[in-house]
Design an enzyme around this catalytic site. Structure first.
Site, PDB file in Angstrom:
ATOM      1  N   ARG A  85       0.856  -1.190   0.000  1.00 51.99           N
ATOM      2  CA  ARG A  85       0.000   0.000   0.000  1.00 51.99           C
ATOM      3  C   ARG A  85       0.892   1.241   0.000  1.00 51.99           C
ATOM      4  O   ARG A  85       2.114   1.147   0.067  1.00 51.99           O
ATOM      5  CB  ARG A  85      -0.942   0.011   1.214  1.00 51.99           C
ATOM      6  CG  ARG A  85      -0.333  -0.603   2.424  1.00 51.99           C
ATOM      7  CD  ARG A  85      -0.340   0.181   3.709  1.00 51.99           C
ATOM      8  NE  ARG A  85      -0.254   1.599   3.629  1.00 51.99           N
ATOM      9  CZ  ARG A  85       0.881   2.294   3.773  1.00 51.99           C
ATOM     10  NH1 ARG A  85       2.040   1.675   3.899  1.00 51.99           N
ATOM     11  NH2 ARG A  85       0.863   3.601   3.745  1.00 51.99           N
ATOM     12  N   GLY A  86       0.251   2.411  -0.109  1.00 51.75           N
ATOM     13  CA  GLY A  86       0.968   3.663  -0.279  1.00 51.75           C
ATOM     14  C   GLY A  86       1.099   3.951  -1.761  1.00 51.75           C
ATOM     15  O   GLY A  86       1.560   3.101  -2.531  1.00 51.75           O
ATOM     16  N   ALA A  87       0.703   5.137  -2.168  1.00 55.55           N
ATOM     17  CA  ALA A  87       0.593   5.426  -3.602  1.00 55.55           C
ATOM     18  C   ALA A  87       1.842   5.097  -4.420  1.00 55.55           C
ATOM     19  O   ALA A  87       1.754   4.374  -5.424  1.00 55.55           O
ATOM     20  CB  ALA A  87       0.192   6.889  -3.806  1.00 55.55           C
ATOM     21  N   ARG A 128      -7.535  -0.719  -7.143  1.00 58.24           N
ATOM     22  CA  ARG A 128      -7.948   0.337  -6.224  1.00 58.24           C
ATOM     23  C   ARG A 128      -8.211   1.599  -7.041  1.00 58.24           C
ATOM     24  O   ARG A 128      -7.487   1.874  -8.005  1.00 58.24           O
ATOM     25  CB  ARG A 128      -6.902   0.607  -5.142  1.00 58.24           C
ATOM     26  CG  ARG A 128      -6.659  -0.605  -4.229  1.00 58.24           C
ATOM     27  CD  ARG A 128      -5.796  -0.242  -3.030  1.00 58.24           C
ATOM     28  NE  ARG A 128      -6.525   0.601  -2.091  1.00 58.24           N
ATOM     29  CZ  ARG A 128      -5.981   1.125  -0.994  1.00 58.24           C
ATOM     30  NH1 ARG A 128      -4.696   0.906  -0.731  1.00 58.24           N
ATOM     31  NH2 ARG A 128      -6.690   1.872  -0.172  1.00 58.24           N
ATOM     32  N   GLN A 148      -2.414   2.347  10.240  1.00 55.35           N
ATOM     33  CA  GLN A 148      -1.121   2.398   9.558  1.00 55.35           C
ATOM     34  C   GLN A 148      -0.123   3.300  10.279  1.00 55.35           C
ATOM     35  O   GLN A 148       1.078   3.068  10.228  1.00 55.35           O
ATOM     36  CB  GLN A 148      -1.292   2.884   8.115  1.00 55.35           C
ATOM     37  CG  GLN A 148      -2.103   1.951   7.238  1.00 55.35           C
ATOM     38  CD  GLN A 148      -3.512   2.487   7.025  1.00 55.35           C
ATOM     39  OE1 GLN A 148      -4.141   2.997   7.950  1.00 55.35           O
ATOM     40  NE2 GLN A 148      -4.017   2.382   5.811  1.00 55.35           N
ATOM     41  N   ASP A 160      -2.316  10.468  -2.099  1.00 60.85           N
ATOM     42  CA  ASP A 160      -2.609   9.381  -3.024  1.00 60.85           C
ATOM     43  C   ASP A 160      -2.995   9.895  -4.409  1.00 60.85           C
ATOM     44  O   ASP A 160      -2.796   9.201  -5.398  1.00 60.85           O
ATOM     45  CB  ASP A 160      -3.736   8.509  -2.462  1.00 60.85           C
ATOM     46  CG  ASP A 160      -3.241   7.621  -1.338  1.00 60.85           C
ATOM     47  OD1 ASP A 160      -2.922   6.451  -1.603  1.00 60.85           O
ATOM     48  OD2 ASP A 160      -3.139   8.101  -0.201  1.00 60.85           O
ATOM     49  N   ASN A 177      -5.861  11.983   0.582  1.00 57.74           N
ATOM     50  CA  ASN A 177      -4.940  11.224   1.418  1.00 57.74           C
ATOM     51  C   ASN A 177      -5.788  10.435   2.416  1.00 57.74           C
ATOM     52  O   ASN A 177      -7.020  10.560   2.444  1.00 57.74           O
ATOM     53  CB  ASN A 177      -3.962  12.155   2.138  1.00 57.74           C
ATOM     54  CG  ASN A 177      -2.788  11.406   2.751  1.00 57.74           C
ATOM     55  OD1 ASN A 177      -2.163  10.566   2.090  1.00 57.74           O
ATOM     56  ND2 ASN A 177      -2.480  11.685   4.002  1.00 57.74           N
ATOM     57  N   LYS A 178      -5.138   9.648   3.228  1.00 56.40           N
ATOM     58  CA  LYS A 178      -5.844   8.784   4.173  1.00 56.40           C
ATOM     59  C   LYS A 178      -6.862   9.572   4.990  1.00 56.40           C
ATOM     60  O   LYS A 178      -6.626  10.708   5.380  1.00 56.40           O
ATOM     61  CB  LYS A 178      -4.828   8.109   5.100  1.00 56.40           C
ATOM     62  CG  LYS A 178      -5.436   7.122   6.074  1.00 56.40           C
ATOM     63  CD  LYS A 178      -6.195   6.003   5.380  1.00 56.40           C
ATOM     64  CE  LYS A 178      -5.337   5.211   4.436  1.00 56.40           C
ATOM     65  NZ  LYS A 178      -6.076   4.107   3.772  1.00 56.40           N
TER      66      LYS A 178
END
Length: 333
Positions: free
Chosen positions: A56-58, A90, A188, A228, A238-239
């Site tokens: 995960r993570g862009a 995603r 996270q 992201d 973003n998150k």
């Protein structure tokens, strides 16, 4: 990134890489308790690993997508079909689409799949090092920083985006403190960012998401987060929980920076209103380790991201320098 192995030794490891015909990656769902490496030889399985957040993570999603396309190329698969399948993993992280299209073009051009994918991953790391150099100059001795979710090496193959300036400043000998918010519901910040900061020996503390405004009121000098997807006007996804922090930062006059490579900027998306927000399973909210903690019959809503307006951003830290929202058109590649 630095990582302590099961035998107690410390070594350097990337979040995703290609070795002996397979894509290998850290299973980020197992951290911080276990450092587990998984491997795949089918692009569909890599896409599933992106979907289920093994990786995960862009930027790291982008590199994983590049390696998924690499497997498709090595296996002689239909590239159009493979690209569509990978992109469906995603919906929000723009690097997924950028990397897939980049690899598609390289493979159609007849380039070696492994060399092309490795090149993409290496470019991602190089960009993060540059982000670290530009952002690191902002961090002074004695500062109290805050970040949200994980935008470190785990999210970017190596080095990180939001954590890159912190690594750079730490390596230069500067002393500072980091508030890492837990990042409900997948935690996270607690499980990944704190793990990375601990591996690097950077002073930090985990705080509940709801405590962020309190600590800002007590004195935070700077907030750095990842992204992201960033729209052409500077609105960014973003998150979930990032928007809250940006609003509070504005209230307390705290500089709010977004660290991201230029590949995260989607210039075809005009504003944040056009960014698709991924809605994830309600069980991520209602359950902990498979055990339901919410009342039976209660529903949960679980957006994975929120959109922060450009007006709340002090600057974007990129591999090309630091830009105000009004200046991001200068970053077009």
């Amino acid at each position: 990134m630095k990582a302590r192995m099961k035998d107690g030794s410390t070594g350097d490891i990337k979040a995703v890489w290609f070795e002996n015909g397979k894509v290998r990656m850290i299973d980020q769902r197992k951290l911080p308790l276990d450092l587990v490496i998984v491997e795949f030889d089918d692009y569909r399985n890599v896409a599933e690993a992106i979907k289920n957040m093994t990786t995960r993570g862009a930027p790291c999603i982008g590199a994983s997508a590049a390696y998924a396309m690499c497997l498709a190329g090595l296996g002689g698969k239909d590239l159009d079909e493979a690209a569509a399948f990978i992109k469906a993993a995603r919906p929000t992280a723009y690097d997924l689409f950028y990397a897939t299209d980049w690899m598609y073009s390289r493979l159609k051009n007849g380039d070696d799949p492994v060399k092309a994918a490795d090149e993409y991953a290496d470019m991602t790391v190089a960009k993060c090092r540059a982000i670290g150099e530009y952002g690191g100059a902002l961090i002074e001795d004695g500062m109290r920083l805050m970040t949200h979710c994980n935008a470190g090496a785990l999210a970017t193959v190596d080095v990180g985006t939001a954590l890159a300036p912190m690594r750079n400043a730490h390596d230069a000998g500067r002393k500072f403190f980091v508030y890492a918010s837990e990042t409900r519901p997948r935690l996270q910040g607690m499980q990944l960012t704190a793990w990375e900061l601990n591996q690097e020996g950077i002073d930090h503390a985990i705080i509940p998401d709801g405590a962020s405004a309190y600590y800002m009121s007590q004195g935070v000098d700077m907030i750095i987060v990842g992204a992201d997807r960033i729209a052409a006007n500077g609105d960014f996804a973003n998150k979930i929980g990032t928007f809250d922090k940006a609003i509070c930062a504005k209230r307390f006059g705290i500089p709010f920076y977004v660290a991201a490579p230029v590949s995260t900027f989607d210039f075809s998306t005009e504003t944040g209103k056009d960014i698709v927000i991924e809605q994830r399973s309600e069980t991520e909210v209602t359950e902990v380790n498979g055990m339901r903690i919410a009342p039976i019959g209660s529903k949960a809503l679980n957006p994975a991201f929120d959109v922060t307006p450009a007006e709340l951003v002090t600057g974007f830290i990129t591999e090309k320098g630091i830009f105000k929202p009004s200046e991001i058109s200068e970053m077009r590649e």
